[in-house]
Write an enzyme that holds these catalytic residues in place. Structure first.
Site, PDB file in Angstrom:
ATOM      1  N   HIS A 219       0.850  -1.201   0.000  1.00  0.00           N
ATOM      2  CA  HIS A 219       0.000   0.000   0.000  1.00  0.00           C
ATOM      3  C   HIS A 219       0.874   1.235   0.000  1.00  0.00           C
ATOM      4  O   HIS A 219       1.948   1.233   0.613  1.00  0.00           O
ATOM      5  CB  HIS A 219      -0.914   0.008   1.239  1.00  0.00           C
ATOM      6  CG  HIS A 219      -2.090   0.906   1.071  1.00  0.00           C
ATOM      7  ND1 HIS A 219      -2.024   2.258   1.317  1.00  0.00           N
ATOM      8  CD2 HIS A 219      -3.352   0.654   0.649  1.00  0.00           C
ATOM      9  CE1 HIS A 219      -3.203   2.795   1.059  1.00  0.00           C
ATOM     10  NE2 HIS A 219      -4.023   1.849   0.649  1.00  0.00           N
TER      11      HIS A 219
ATOM     12  N   ASP B 145      -7.992  -4.697  -1.140  1.00  0.00           N
ATOM     13  CA  ASP B 145      -8.354  -5.453  -2.334  1.00  0.00           C
ATOM     14  C   ASP B 145      -7.978  -6.927  -2.251  1.00  0.00           C
ATOM     15  O   ASP B 145      -8.447  -7.732  -3.043  1.00  0.00           O
ATOM     16  CB  ASP B 145      -7.680  -4.842  -3.572  1.00  0.00           C
ATOM     17  CG  ASP B 145      -8.250  -3.478  -3.870  1.00  0.00           C
ATOM     18  OD1 ASP B 145      -9.472  -3.335  -3.785  1.00  0.00           O
ATOM     19  OD2 ASP B 145      -7.470  -2.557  -4.167  1.00  0.00           O
TER      20      ASP B 145
HETATM   21  N1  COA Z   1       4.282  -6.722  -5.499  1.00  0.00           N
HETATM   22  C1  COA Z   1       5.605  -6.653  -5.762  1.00  0.00           C
HETATM   23  N2  COA Z   1       6.392  -5.640  -5.326  1.00  0.00           N
HETATM   24  C2  COA Z   1       5.798  -4.680  -4.617  1.00  0.00           C
HETATM   25  C3  COA Z   1       4.439  -4.687  -4.301  1.00  0.00           C
HETATM   26  C4  COA Z   1       3.662  -5.760  -4.789  1.00  0.00           C
HETATM   27  N3  COA Z   1       2.357  -5.832  -4.555  1.00  0.00           N
HETATM   28  N4  COA Z   1       4.142  -3.600  -3.567  1.00  0.00           N
HETATM   29  C5  COA Z   1       5.277  -2.921  -3.408  1.00  0.00           C
HETATM   30  N5  COA Z   1       6.285  -3.572  -4.053  1.00  0.00           N
HETATM   31  C6  COA Z   1       7.676  -3.166  -4.105  1.00  0.00           C
HETATM   32  C7  COA Z   1       7.844  -1.859  -4.845  1.00  0.00           C
HETATM   33  O1  COA Z   1       7.997  -2.048  -6.236  1.00  0.00           O
HETATM   34  C8  COA Z   1       9.083  -1.324  -4.190  1.00  0.00           C
HETATM   35  O2  COA Z   1      10.194  -2.012  -4.726  1.00  0.00           O
HETATM   36  P1  COA Z   1      11.616  -1.245  -4.936  1.00  0.00           P
HETATM   37  O3  COA Z   1      11.993  -0.761  -3.573  1.00  0.00           O
HETATM   38  O4  COA Z   1      12.485  -2.320  -5.488  1.00  0.00           O
HETATM   39  O5  COA Z   1      11.321  -0.137  -5.902  1.00  0.00           O
HETATM   40  C9  COA Z   1       8.937  -1.780  -2.759  1.00  0.00           C
HETATM   41  O6  COA Z   1       8.108  -2.940  -2.790  1.00  0.00           O
HETATM   42  C10 COA Z   1       8.362  -0.751  -1.832  1.00  0.00           C
HETATM   43  O7  COA Z   1       7.125  -0.313  -2.364  1.00  0.00           O
HETATM   44  P2  COA Z   1       6.276   0.776  -1.578  1.00  0.00           P
HETATM   45  O8  COA Z   1       6.990   2.091  -1.669  1.00  0.00           O
HETATM   46  O9  COA Z   1       5.934   0.262  -0.232  1.00  0.00           O
HETATM   47  O10 COA Z   1       4.924   0.817  -2.396  1.00  0.00           O
HETATM   48  P3  COA Z   1       4.526   1.839  -3.558  1.00  0.00           P
HETATM   49  O11 COA Z   1       4.020   3.081  -2.931  1.00  0.00           O
HETATM   50  O12 COA Z   1       5.599   1.912  -4.580  1.00  0.00           O
HETATM   51  O13 COA Z   1       3.299   1.073  -4.244  1.00  0.00           O
HETATM   52  C11 COA Z   1       1.221   0.053  -4.501  1.00  0.00           C
HETATM   53  C12 COA Z   1       2.067   0.962  -3.624  1.00  0.00           C
HETATM   54  C13 COA Z   1      -0.159  -0.088  -3.894  1.00  0.00           C
HETATM   55  C14 COA Z   1       1.070   0.674  -5.901  1.00  0.00           C
HETATM   56  C15 COA Z   1       1.948  -1.315  -4.595  1.00  0.00           C
HETATM   57  O14 COA Z   1       2.046  -1.875  -3.310  1.00  0.00           O
HETATM   58  C16 COA Z   1       1.273  -2.261  -5.553  1.00  0.00           C
HETATM   59  O15 COA Z   1       1.476  -2.196  -6.759  1.00  0.00           O
HETATM   60  N6  COA Z   1       0.409  -3.196  -5.014  1.00  0.00           N
HETATM   61  C17 COA Z   1      -0.296  -4.093  -5.889  1.00  0.00           C
HETATM   62  C18 COA Z   1      -1.526  -3.413  -6.464  1.00  0.00           C
HETATM   63  C19 COA Z   1      -2.601  -3.239  -5.425  1.00  0.00           C
HETATM   64  O16 COA Z   1      -2.890  -4.138  -4.662  1.00  0.00           O
HETATM   65  N7  COA Z   1      -3.228  -2.067  -5.440  1.00  0.00           N
HETATM   66  C20 COA Z   1      -4.301  -1.732  -4.541  1.00  0.00           C
HETATM   67  C21 COA Z   1      -3.845  -0.727  -3.519  1.00  0.00           C
HETATM   68  S1  COA Z   1      -5.121  -0.450  -2.311  1.00  0.00           S
END
Ligand code: COA
Length: 396
Positions: free
Chosen positions: A266, A323
């Site tokens: 998230h 989700d």
């Molecule tokens: N799957 C794989 N890797 C993930 C991930 C996931 N679901 N969520 C975060 N990461 C990775 C990021 O790519 C990042 O990697 P890096 O450090 O190598 O660049 C790391 O974990 C830290 O990410 P973070 O900063 O905590 O999250 P974010 O703000 O970049 O992304 C989301 C937030 C929601 C977009 C992301 O968690 C995601 O894509 N989740 C899946 C989609 C989803 O469930 N969306 C609904 C949200 S309510």
């Protein structure tokens, strides 16, 4: 070609953690894992309030009294039916149209039939918000039946919002348990501060576009798989995996390929999303009723393996978001996967509308007149520092 001029790039891409406006509608504490609507915890609201009470709370800033709730619920019920012309337009759409596209495309039609559209007063916006919240559910149910070759079912005015939606979807009155399960899902999804779709709604509203323009834009933002679209993608993943013993291999392969695991992580919560355990509990209850644990077991294993892989690969914790378990909850209710995100929309519409009203009618010092962020330009420049225009006939 001239040499590319490079400037420092934005440090905070995507506005992460940057406050852009004041709001009194909801607050998220991403560290403690807390969500409140207007000062009430999501746990209390999910446990004790109906969706109608929550909509009232979001629109008017306080919980309704019994008589206020009766009056408001009756207004919502009275606003449910769609103009026959809208049903005809829906019937003319190709059955392959995606439900989110249909929702987004139908909202401007709802505006055509709203007698308040030209009135920019707060009271008019509140009436528009009520109609939109009542009618979006009807649009979704009607479209679902039309695409299945069935006649839309007219709304009933003796059922609550959640029960009526399930009735319009299937043509059968749902059990009390099913209706309350959906009611809780609607409460959980109704608002979530400045998420992508709400920010979109507010940004559009800040230009003084009308309520329906703002909500149509918000639906577009919600449809993306990194936002509301994730719940459908979670279910697709669970179905693709098929059995618990295949989870580890599947998750590792996805992560190896640099792909995201839908429903995990998230942008704000760095601990468990407080809505996730409530949905998990409801899916457990639904599983115990159906006696089929398979999908839930795969879902829980996906969570466990993803968390373990994140600890090993990135030395970080990752948690399920709203989700992750909403898809399984809806699936256990017999709802088709491509309706999950639209069902998010028929709840979040209440939050979008509340935010549009706040955007338009907040005190001047609490809001920007018009959102206009700045981008760092990292392209080429004309003149001495970059490109010189060459007439078309002189270009190679
Ligand atoms: N799957 C794989 N890797 C993930 C991930 C996931 N679901 N969520 C975060 N990461 C990775 C990021 O790519 C990042 O990697 P890096 O450090 O190598 O660049 C790391 O974990 C830290 O990410 P973070 O900063 O905590 O999250 P974010 O703000 O970049 O992304 C989301 C937030 C929601 C977009 C992301 O968690 C995601 O894509 N989740 C899946 C989609 C989803 O469930 N969306 C609904 C949200 S309510």
């Amino acid at each position: 070609m001239t040499e590319q001029v490079c400037y420092p790039q934005v440090k905070n891409i995507g506005l992460r953690g940057i406050p852009v406006a004041d709001t009194r509608i909801s607050v998220v504490d991403g560290v403690q894992g807390e969500l409140q609507y207007r000062g009430f915890s999501i746990e209390d609201l999910a446990g004790q309030a109906t969706f109608e009470e929550v909509v009232y709370l979001l629109f008017y800033g306080k919980l309704p009294s019994g008589s206020q709730l009766d009056f408001f619920s009756n207004q919502l019920r009275a606003a449910r039916a769609l103009a026959p012309e809208i049903l005809e337009i829906l019937a003319g759409r190709p059955v392959t149209a995606g439900p989110m596209d249909v929702l987004q495309g139908t909202v401007p039609l709802l505006a055509d039939w709203d007698p308040d559209l030209g009135d920019a007063s707060r009271e008019s916006f509140q009436r528009q918000a009520l109609r939109l919240t009542a009618q979006l559910a009807t649009v979704l149910a009607a479209w679902h039946r039309i695409r299945k070759g069935l006649k839309p079912v007219s709304p009933r005015d003796d059922l609550g919002h959640a029960a009526n939606f399930l009735y319009m979807l299937s043509g059968k009155e749902p059990s009390e348990h099913m209706a309350r399960t959906l009611d809780i899902c609607l409460v959980l999804h109704a608002d979530h501060t400045f998420n992508a779709s709400t920010f979109t709604a507010r940004q559009v509203a800040s230009s003084r576009a009308h309520m329906y323009a703002s909500v149509a834009a918000a639906i577009g933002a919600l449809s993306g798989e990194l936002h509301g679209g994730a719940n459908t993608r979670v279910m697709e993943m669970i179905m693709e995996i098929g059995s618990v013993d295949k989870v580890a291999e599947y998750i590792k392969a996805r992560l190896d390929a640099g792909e995201r695991i839908m429903g995990m992580g998230h942008a704000v919560y760095k601990t468990i999303d407080p809505r996730a355990p409530i949905l998990l509990e409801m899916s457990r209850e639904l599983c115990s009723q159906t006696g089929d644990q398979r999908l839930l077991e795969i879902t829980e294993e996906v969570c466990r393996v993803t968390q373990a892989e994140f600890r090993t690969r990135k030395d970080m914790d990752i948690f399920p978001n709203v989700d992750f378990y909403s898809g399984i909850t809806y699936s256990l209710m017999g709802i088709e996967p491509d309706l999950f995100t639209p069902m998010f929309a028929i709840s979040r519409v209440a939050g979008w509308c509340a935010h549009v009203i706040e955007e338009r009618f907040a005190e001047a010092q609490e809001k920007p007149a018009l959102y206009r962020p700045k981008a760092e330009y990292i392209g080429e420049y004309c003149g001495d520092r970059g490109c010189t225009f060459t007439p078309l006939e002189e270009r190679g």
